[in-house]
Motif scaffolding. Structure first.
Motif, PDB file in Angstrom:
ATOM      1  N   LEU A  22       0.826  -1.204   0.000  1.00 35.12           N
ATOM      2  CA  LEU A  22       0.000   0.000   0.000  1.00 35.12           C
ATOM      3  C   LEU A  22       0.864   1.259   0.000  1.00 35.12           C
ATOM      4  O   LEU A  22       0.597   2.214  -0.748  1.00 35.12           O
ATOM      5  CB  LEU A  22      -0.921   0.009   1.223  1.00 35.12           C
ATOM      6  N   ILE A  23       1.903   1.269   0.843  1.00 37.76           N
ATOM      7  CA  ILE A  23       2.783   2.434   0.919  1.00 37.76           C
ATOM      8  C   ILE A  23       3.511   2.653  -0.404  1.00 37.76           C
ATOM      9  O   ILE A  23       3.603   3.781  -0.899  1.00 37.76           O
ATOM     10  CB  ILE A  23       3.791   2.267   2.069  1.00 37.76           C
ATOM     11  N   CYS A  24       4.020   1.569  -0.996  1.00 37.70           N
ATOM     12  CA  CYS A  24       4.714   1.678  -2.292  1.00 37.70           C
ATOM     13  C   CYS A  24       3.752   2.171  -3.370  1.00 37.70           C
ATOM     14  O   CYS A  24       4.132   2.960  -4.245  1.00 37.70           O
ATOM     15  CB  CYS A  24       5.308   0.334  -2.687  1.00 37.70           C
ATOM     16  N   MET A  25       2.504   1.695  -3.305  1.00 40.36           N
ATOM     17  CA  MET A  25       1.491   2.113  -4.282  1.00 40.36           C
ATOM     18  C   MET A  25       1.268   3.615  -4.216  1.00 40.36           C
ATOM     19  O   MET A  25       1.264   4.310  -5.245  1.00 40.36           O
ATOM     20  CB  MET A  25       0.185   1.377  -4.003  1.00 40.36           C
ATOM     21  N   VAL A  26       1.105   4.131  -3.004  1.00 37.50           N
ATOM     22  CA  VAL A  26       0.858   5.561  -2.846  1.00 37.50           C
ATOM     23  C   VAL A  26       2.119   6.369  -3.160  1.00 37.50           C
ATOM     24  O   VAL A  26       2.057   7.416  -3.814  1.00 37.50           O
ATOM     25  CB  VAL A  26       0.376   5.865  -1.415  1.00 37.50           C
ATOM     26  N   ARG A 153      -3.524   6.414   7.632  1.00 36.74           N
ATOM     27  CA  ARG A 153      -4.247   6.541   8.889  1.00 36.74           C
ATOM     28  C   ARG A 153      -5.096   5.309   9.171  1.00 36.74           C
ATOM     29  O   ARG A 153      -4.864   4.595  10.141  1.00 36.74           O
ATOM     30  CB  ARG A 153      -5.109   7.809   8.881  1.00 36.74           C
ATOM     31  N   ALA A 154      -6.068   5.000   8.327  1.00 38.86           N
ATOM     32  CA  ALA A 154      -6.985   3.902   8.619  1.00 38.86           C
ATOM     33  C   ALA A 154      -6.250   2.569   8.720  1.00 38.86           C
ATOM     34  O   ALA A 154      -6.295   1.897   9.755  1.00 38.86           O
ATOM     35  CB  ALA A 154      -8.077   3.833   7.544  1.00 38.86           C
ATOM     36  N   TYR A 155      -5.555   2.177   7.669  1.00 42.40           N
ATOM     37  CA  TYR A 155      -4.867   0.882   7.696  1.00 42.40           C
ATOM     38  C   TYR A 155      -3.714   0.893   8.694  1.00 42.40           C
ATOM     39  O   TYR A 155      -3.587  -0.005   9.521  1.00 42.40           O
ATOM     40  CB  TYR A 155      -4.342   0.518   6.308  1.00 42.40           C
ATOM     41  N   PHE A 156      -2.883   1.918   8.621  1.00 44.18           N
ATOM     42  CA  PHE A 156      -1.676   1.953   9.432  1.00 44.18           C
ATOM     43  C   PHE A 156      -1.992   1.947  10.928  1.00 44.18           C
ATOM     44  O   PHE A 156      -1.405   1.174  11.696  1.00 44.18           O
ATOM     45  CB  PHE A 156      -0.864   3.196   9.073  1.00 44.18           C
ATOM     46  N   ASP A 158      -5.074   1.342  12.522  1.00 45.76           N
ATOM     47  CA  ASP A 158      -5.987   0.302  12.993  1.00 45.76           C
ATOM     48  C   ASP A 158      -5.396  -1.097  12.910  1.00 45.76           C
ATOM     49  O   ASP A 158      -5.676  -1.953  13.745  1.00 45.76           O
ATOM     50  CB  ASP A 158      -7.301   0.332  12.190  1.00 45.76           C
ATOM     51  N   VAL A 159      -4.585  -1.334  11.893  1.00 47.51           N
ATOM     52  CA  VAL A 159      -4.050  -2.683  11.680  1.00 47.51           C
ATOM     53  C   VAL A 159      -2.716  -2.887  12.384  1.00 47.51           C
ATOM     54  O   VAL A 159      -2.449  -3.959  12.926  1.00 47.51           O
ATOM     55  CB  VAL A 159      -3.902  -2.971  10.168  1.00 47.51           C
ATOM     56  N   ALA A 160      -1.879  -1.874  12.406  1.00 51.52           N
ATOM     57  CA  ALA A 160      -0.520  -2.052  12.932  1.00 51.52           C
ATOM     58  C   ALA A 160      -0.410  -1.853  14.432  1.00 51.52           C
ATOM     59  O   ALA A 160       0.527  -2.361  15.058  1.00 51.52           O
ATOM     60  CB  ALA A 160       0.442  -1.094  12.213  1.00 51.52           C
ATOM     61  N   PHE A 161      -1.361  -1.127  15.038  1.00 46.73           N
ATOM     62  CA  PHE A 161      -1.208  -0.785  16.449  1.00 46.73           C
ATOM     63  C   PHE A 161      -2.461  -1.148  17.244  1.00 46.73           C
ATOM     64  O   PHE A 161      -3.560  -0.713  16.890  1.00 46.73           O
ATOM     65  CB  PHE A 161      -0.929   0.712  16.612  1.00 46.73           C
ATOM     66  N   PRO A 162      -2.314  -1.919  18.317  1.00 47.82           N
ATOM     67  CA  PRO A 162      -3.447  -2.185  19.213  1.00 47.82           C
ATOM     68  C   PRO A 162      -3.813  -0.917  19.965  1.00 47.82           C
ATOM     69  O   PRO A 162      -3.057   0.064  19.970  1.00 47.82           O
ATOM     70  CB  PRO A 162      -2.905  -3.266  20.155  1.00 47.82           C
ATOM     71  N   ASP A 163      -4.950  -0.911  20.624  1.00 44.94           N
ATOM     72  CA  ASP A 163      -5.467   0.298  21.261  1.00 44.94           C
ATOM     73  C   ASP A 163      -4.479   0.936  22.233  1.00 44.94           C
ATOM     74  O   ASP A 163      -4.323   2.161  22.261  1.00 44.94           O
ATOM     75  CB  ASP A 163      -6.772  -0.010  21.992  1.00 44.94           C
ATOM     76  N   LYS A 164      -3.803   0.122  23.046  1.00 50.21           N
ATOM     77  CA  LYS A 164      -2.916   0.701  24.055  1.00 50.21           C
ATOM     78  C   LYS A 164      -1.645   1.312  23.468  1.00 50.21           C
ATOM     79  O   LYS A 164      -0.912   2.021  24.165  1.00 50.21           O
ATOM     80  CB  LYS A 164      -2.556  -0.353  25.104  1.00 50.21           C
ATOM     81  N   TRP A 165      -1.364   1.030  22.189  1.00 47.06           N
ATOM     82  CA  TRP A 165      -0.174   1.577  21.546  1.00 47.06           C
ATOM     83  C   TRP A 165      -0.516   2.573  20.437  1.00 47.06           C
ATOM     84  O   TRP A 165       0.347   2.936  19.647  1.00 47.06           O
ATOM     85  CB  TRP A 165       0.668   0.451  20.945  1.00 47.06           C
ATOM     86  N   ILE A 171       3.163   8.802  16.297  1.00 47.56           N
ATOM     87  CA  ILE A 171       4.562   9.152  16.043  1.00 47.56           C
ATOM     88  C   ILE A 171       5.045   8.539  14.731  1.00 47.56           C
ATOM     89  O   ILE A 171       5.647   9.218  13.887  1.00 47.56           O
ATOM     90  CB  ILE A 171       5.455   8.696  17.211  1.00 47.56           C
ATOM     91  N   PHE A 172       4.747   7.249  14.551  1.00 50.07           N
ATOM     92  CA  PHE A 172       5.176   6.571  13.331  1.00 50.07           C
ATOM     93  C   PHE A 172       4.477   7.151  12.102  1.00 50.07           C
ATOM     94  O   PHE A 172       5.080   7.281  11.028  1.00 50.07           O
ATOM     95  CB  PHE A 172       4.911   5.069  13.428  1.00 50.07           C
ATOM     96  N   SER A 173       3.209   7.483  12.257  1.00 50.63           N
ATOM     97  CA  SER A 173       2.478   8.085  11.150  1.00 50.63           C
ATOM     98  C   SER A 173       3.087   9.413  10.750  1.00 50.63           C
ATOM     99  O   SER A 173       3.197   9.738   9.563  1.00 50.63           O
ATOM    100  CB  SER A 173       1.005   8.269  11.534  1.00 50.63           C
ATOM    101  N   ALA A 174       3.502  10.190  11.746  1.00 49.32           N
ATOM    102  CA  ALA A 174       4.149  11.469  11.467  1.00 49.32           C
ATOM    103  C   ALA A 174       5.458  11.266  10.717  1.00 49.32           C
ATOM    104  O   ALA A 174       5.757  11.979   9.748  1.00 49.32           O
ATOM    105  CB  ALA A 174       4.397  12.217  12.774  1.00 49.32           C
ATOM    106  N   VAL A 175       6.245  10.273  11.154  1.00 47.60           N
ATOM    107  CA  VAL A 175       7.534   9.993  10.501  1.00 47.60           C
ATOM    108  C   VAL A 175       7.317   9.560   9.053  1.00 47.60           C
ATOM    109  O   VAL A 175       7.972  10.066   8.128  1.00 47.60           O
ATOM    110  CB  VAL A 175       8.305   8.911  11.279  1.00 47.60           C
ATOM    111  N   PHE A 176       6.398   8.620   8.831  1.00 47.45           N
ATOM    112  CA  PHE A 176       6.139   8.138   7.473  1.00 47.45           C
ATOM    113  C   PHE A 176       5.627   9.263   6.584  1.00 47.45           C
ATOM    114  O   PHE A 176       6.024   9.374   5.422  1.00 47.45           O
ATOM    115  CB  PHE A 176       5.127   6.990   7.494  1.00 47.45           C
TER     116      PHE A 176
END
Length: 234
Positions: A22-26, A153-156, A158-165, A171-176
């Protein structure tokens, strides 16, 4: 997918691989390639074919992003926004814009190097080509924000991080986002765009609704394209 299966290694690898795709696609910006070959304002078969390719690329990207999200997340895309969601969207948008302006002002004071307005896809020649310019505005202001928010936002988040993280996801979204939009190849531009990514990730975590970040992204891109247009014509 059952919660107990979420963090199995095979599922992690699948979700990670899909996320990378997905990231490569965008990041490829493949949808803008046809626009670069439209060199006439005259309606003809070649230009119409390139236009169909342009919208076709977005359709493929959108469907892939939606499929990936629904396959690996239990979230609900495109929920109705509440009044509070709209308020949070307005707050995050204003804060991101003000932070960007403050950053530009501080940078110009301390380093005597004002932010130069440039863009990968926009140039003076494109602004003189009505057909290309129209497609670029549609893509930049409306279509790209939808696809990018579904991925970053949605995939990154919701899929990569559980609620407590989820705070770590901001932070990672900002970096990417900073890396993805680092058009000027320096630390200054990275920080400039990373703060946008942070505010959009924060907004998504607050609303759990991708519509809010899509609206914010569209507004910010609208402001950007207006500033770039002013830069080229004044």
């Amino acid at each position: 997918m059952r919660d107990s299966d979420t963090w199995r290694s095979d599922h992690l690898l699948k979700r990670g691989f899909i996320g990378l795709c997905l990231i490569c696609m965008v990041a490829s910006s493949i949808q803008f390639i046809p626009v670069q070959y439209i060199n006439s304002n005259i309606s003809n078969f070649r230009n119409w074919s390139l236009t169909v390719e342009f919208f076709g690329a977005y359709i493929v990207m959108f469907n892939f992003a939606v499929y990936a999200y629904r396959r690996y997340s239990n979230g609900n895309l495109f929920k109705i926004l509440s009044l509070k969601d709209y308020q949070l969207t307005a707050f995050a948008t204003v804060m991101a814009f003000l932070t960007a302006q403050a950053y530009i002002f501080m940078f110009s004071i301390f380093f005597q190097n004002r932010f130069s307005i440039e863009a990968i896809h926009f140039s003076k020649d494109l602004y003189d080509n009505n057909w290309s310019l129209t497609l670029l505005i549609i893509g930049f202001v409306f279509l790209s924000p939808i696809v990018e928010e579904l991925v970053f936002r949605a995939y990154f988040l919701d899929v990569a991080f559980p609620d407590k993280w989820r705070w770590l996801g901001e932070i990672f979204s900002a970096v990417f986002y900073g890396l993805f939009h680092m058009r000027y190849h320096n630390l200054y531009s990275f920080v400039f765009f990373a703060q946008y990514g942070f505010w959009m990730a924060w907004l998504y975590n607050q609303t759990r609704n991708v519509k809010s970040t899509i609206i914010m992204h569209m507004v910010l891109n609208s402001v950007t394209i207006s500033i770039v247009g002013y830069y080229y014509y004044h």
